[in-house]
Scaffold this active site. Structure first.
Site: not given
Ligand code: UDP
Length: 557
Positions: A264, A266, A268
Site C-alpha cells: 500500500n 506507505c 506497511e
Molecule cells: N492513506 C491514504 N491517503 C492519505 C493518508 C493515508 O490513502 O492521505 C492510506 C495509505 O494506504 C496509508 C494508510 O492510509 O498507508 C495509513 O495511513 P495513516 O496511518 O497515516 O492513516 P490515518 O488512519 O492516520 O489517516
C-alpha cells in the site's frame, strides 16, 4: 464522553464529521456500524456488548481505526479500509480498468499500491498496432493524473505506491522519475529488490534486466551501480524507497495464492493483487500508569482491537467483487501502535538507546502474541479464514491471515493527541502559521510536563531551532529524552524499525530521517543495513531535500 484537543476537533470538522454530527456521535456511529457484524454470529445482546466495548476504547482514545473507518462507517459509502493493492496487467484494457478501480477507491479515502513490473518495457513491440510500447513510467502518468482529478471531490488526497522490479528493463527511468521534484507527486515509489540483487551489489556482479512479456534477457547492469543510482535519487528527493521483496515473500502467509509484488502507499502492508487491509492503532501513551506499563490493560486493548478490525471485514462495502473475495478469504487485519515516542518520554527512556530497542521488542512481541491469541480465539467462535488450508497456518485455527502492521497514523495520532506511530518527535517547538498569516508559537506539551517552565531565552532558542540541544540550562537528561528525528542517528531509526518489524506480521511504515549533510553513500549504507536487519522496506528523508515524498498531511490543513 470523548475529550479532544482543539486540533483534533478541527481535523474532525474538516473531513470526518457528517453534517450536524458531534465527535461523540462520530464514535457512536462507528461503534454501532462495526458491531453490527456481531449479528451475523450471535444474538443482539452480543452485538450490544461489543458496541459498548468498541465505543469505550475509541472514546478514551486508547484505540482508533484508520481514517476511512472513522469517515465512512455507518454511511452510504461504507468503505472502511485504508490499504489496497491492484493488479496492473500488460494490456491497455487491463491498465485502464485498474485506473478506474483506483479512482473508485480513492474517492472513499483508501490508498492504492501497484506493481508495474508486468508491463512490457519502453520500445518493445505492440503486436496489435505494430507500434512501440511506451513502458511502465509513461502509464504511471495516467494514474498520477487520475489521482489529481479525484483530489477535489474525494475524502482526502489520494495516495499511491508504485513498485517496479529491480530486474525490469525500465528500472533506471523508474528510479529517476521523481528527481525533477515535480513529477509523480501523487506517488511514493519503491524498487522491489531481491536478495540476489543485494548479494551482487555487495560482492560485485551483474543482474539481468528481463522483459516480462517474453521472459527474455533485455540487458545486464552492475548491481552496485544500480544501488548507487537508487541512493542518489533518494538523496535528492526521498524517492525511491526499497522493498526487500524476498523477505516480504518469506513472510507471505498465503504463497499458494501468489507472490507479493507491491505494498500500500506507505509500505506497511504488502498485499496480493486485489487484496485490501483495514488498520487500527493502539495509543501507547494510554498504557503508561505511574511510570510503568500496564500490561493487562494492553492485553485487553489488543483483544478488543482485533475483534473490532475483524468485524470491519464483515460490514465493509467493497469497491469490487474480487476485492471482497480476497478480503473475506484471507481476513487480513493490521493492528499497530501510535504514541511510541510519548511512551518513551513518559518512561524517560531515550529513543536512541538499547533500552528502547529492548522495550520495542518486548512490547511489540507482546502485542503480536496477544493478537495471535485473540485471532485464534475468534476463530473458535466465528470460524477460521476460508483460505487457511492454502496458507502457512494450515491445520491451525486462526481467524486472520495477518494480524499486525505498523501504520504511519498521520491523522489518527493527531485525533488521539499523541506522537505518530513509532516515530520520534519531529520538533520540540516551532512557530506555526495559522489562517490569516498569524504566527503562533508551539512548544511540545510533553516537554512542558517535564521541565515545568522555560526562560524567555530558552523559549527563543527552542522556537528558532526546533530542538533543545542548544538551549542553555536544560538538564542533560531532559535533552537526551527529547532528541528529535534529525538528531537521532540513522542506525537507531533502523534498529527501532527492526525491533518492531521482528514482531509484526505485515510491515512497518517508518522514515529514516537524515541531516542535510548526509551523502548518497550514507543512504546506500542504510539500504544495505536494512537488508541485513531483515526489514521489509526502507524509506529515507534527508532534511531540506525537495518535497519528494508524498505529503500525507492534508487533513490538517
Ligand atoms: N492513506 C491514504 N491517503 C492519505 C493518508 C493515508 O490513502 O492521505 C492510506 C495509505 O494506504 C496509508 C494508510 O492510509 O498507508 C495509513 O495511513 P495513516 O496511518 O497515516 O492513516 P490515518 O488512519 O492516520 O489517516
Amino acid at each position: 464522553m470523548v475529550k479532544l484537543s482543539e486540533t483534533a476537533i478541527e481535523i474532525l470538522k474538516a473531513r470526518y464529521l457528517r453534517p450536524g454530527e458531534t465527535p461523540q456521535e462520530l464514535f457512536e456511529r462507528v461503534a454501532r456500524a462495526v458491531s453490527e457484524a456481531e449479528l451475523l454470529y450471535g444474538p443482539a445482546s452480543q452485538a450490544a456488548r461489543w458496541e459498548e466495548e468498541f465505543l469505550k476504547v475509541m472514546e478514551n482514545l486508547e484505540f482508533l481505526p484508520n481514517s476511512p473507518t472513522l469517515m465512512n462507517a455507518g454511511t452510504p459509502l461504507g468503505q472502511l479500509a485504508a490499504c489496497f493493492v491492484l493488479p496492473v496487467e500488460d494490456s491497455i484494457e487491463e491498465i485502464f480498468a485498474s485506473v478506474s478501480l483506483m479512482a473508485k477507491i480513492q474517492k472513499t479515502g483508501g490508498g492504492t499500491g501497484f506493481s508495474f513490473s508486468r508491463l512490457r518495457p519502453k520500445g518493445d513491440t505492440v503486436k496489435s498496432t505494430n507500434g512501440k510500447a511506451s513502458g511502465p513510467v509513461s502509464f504511471m502518468k495516467v494514474f498520477n493524473c487520475a489521482t489529481d482529478a479525484i483530489k477535489q471531490g474525494g475524502k482526502r488526497r489520494g495516495a499511491n505506491m508504485g513498485v517496479l522490479s529491480v530486474n525490469h528493463p525500465d528500472v533506471k527511468e523508474f528510479i529517476t522519475c521523481k528527481t525533477d521534484g515535480k513529477s509523480f507527486q501523487n506517488f511514493n515509489i519503491s524498487v522491489a529488490c531481491t536478495d540476489d540483487f543485494f548479494q551482487k551489489a555487495l560482492k560485485g556482479g551483474e543482474i539481468e534486466l528481463i522483459n516480462p512479456r517474453d521472459g527474455k534477457v533485455w540487458s545486464r547492469v552492475k548491481a552496485d551501480e544500480l544501488l548507487d543510482l537508487i541512493a542518489e535519487s533518494a538523496w535528492k528527493t526521498g524517492d525511491p524507497g526499497i522493498l526487500y521483496i524476498d523477505e516480504i515473500n518469506r513472510h507471505n502467509p498465503t504463497p499458494a495464492l501468489g507472490r507479493i509484488e507491491a505494498t500500500n502507499p506507505c509500505g506497511e502492508v504488502p498485499l496480493l493483487p486485489y487484496e485490501e487491509c483495514n488498520l487500527g492503532s493502539i495509543n501507547l501513551s494510554k498504557i503508561v500508569e505511574k511510570g510503568r506499563i500496564n500490561w493487562e490493560k494492553l492485553e485487553r486493548l489488543v483483544k478488543v482491537a482485533v475483534r473490532f478490525l475483524d468485524c470491519v471485514i464483515d460490514v465493509n462495502r467493497y469497491p469490487h467483487p474480487e476485492i471482497e473475495k480476497m478480503a473475506k478469504g484471507n481476513r487480513k487485519i493490521g493492528l499497530g501502535v501510535m504514541g511510541w515516542a510519548e511512551l518513551l518520554i513518559e518512561l524517560e527512556i531515550p529513543y536512541d538507546s538499547e533500552e528502547a530497542v529492548e522495550l520495542a521488542e518486548r512490547l511489540m512481541g507482546f502485542i503480536n502474541r496477544k493478537a495471535f491469541e485473540a485471532s485464534a480465539e475468534l476463530a473458535k467462535q466465528k470460524g477460521s479464514f476460508p483460505n487457511i488450508d492454502k496458507s502457512v497456518y494450515r491445520g491451525k485455527t486462526l481467524r486472520n491471515a495477518t494480524r499486525t502492521s505498523i501504520a504511519p497514523t498521520g491523522t489518527i495520532s493527531m485525533i488521539a493527541g499523541t506522537t505518530p506511530s513509532i516515530e520520534p518527535l519531529f520538533a520540540v517547538g516551532y512557530v506555526k502559521r495559522v489562517l490569516g498569516g498569524r504566527r503562533v508559537p508551539f512548544i511540545e506539551p510533553l516537554l512542558m510536563k517535564k521541565v515545568k517552565e522555560l526562560s524567555l531565552q530558552q523559549l527563543k532558542e527552542i522556537l528558532e531551532s526546533g530542538t533543545l540541544q542548544r538551549a542553555e540550562g536544560i538538564p542533560e537528561k531532559i535533552k537526551r529524552i527529547f532528541k528529535t528525528a534529525h538528531e537521532i542517528a540513522p542506525e537507531w531509526h533502523l534498529k527501532i524499525q527492526a525491533a518492531f518489524q521482528k514482531h509484526t506480521d505485515n510491515a512497518v511504515s517508518k522514515t529514516v530521517n537524515l541531516p542535510k549533510s548526509a551523502t548518497p553513500e550514507d543512504i546506500k549504507e542504510i539500504f544495505i543495513t536494512g537488508y541485513k536487519l531483515k526489514l521489509k522496506g526502507v524509506t529515507v528523508f534527508r532534511e531540506g531535500s525537495k518535497e519528494g515524498v508524498v505529503e500525507f498531511k492534508v487533513d490538517q490543513e
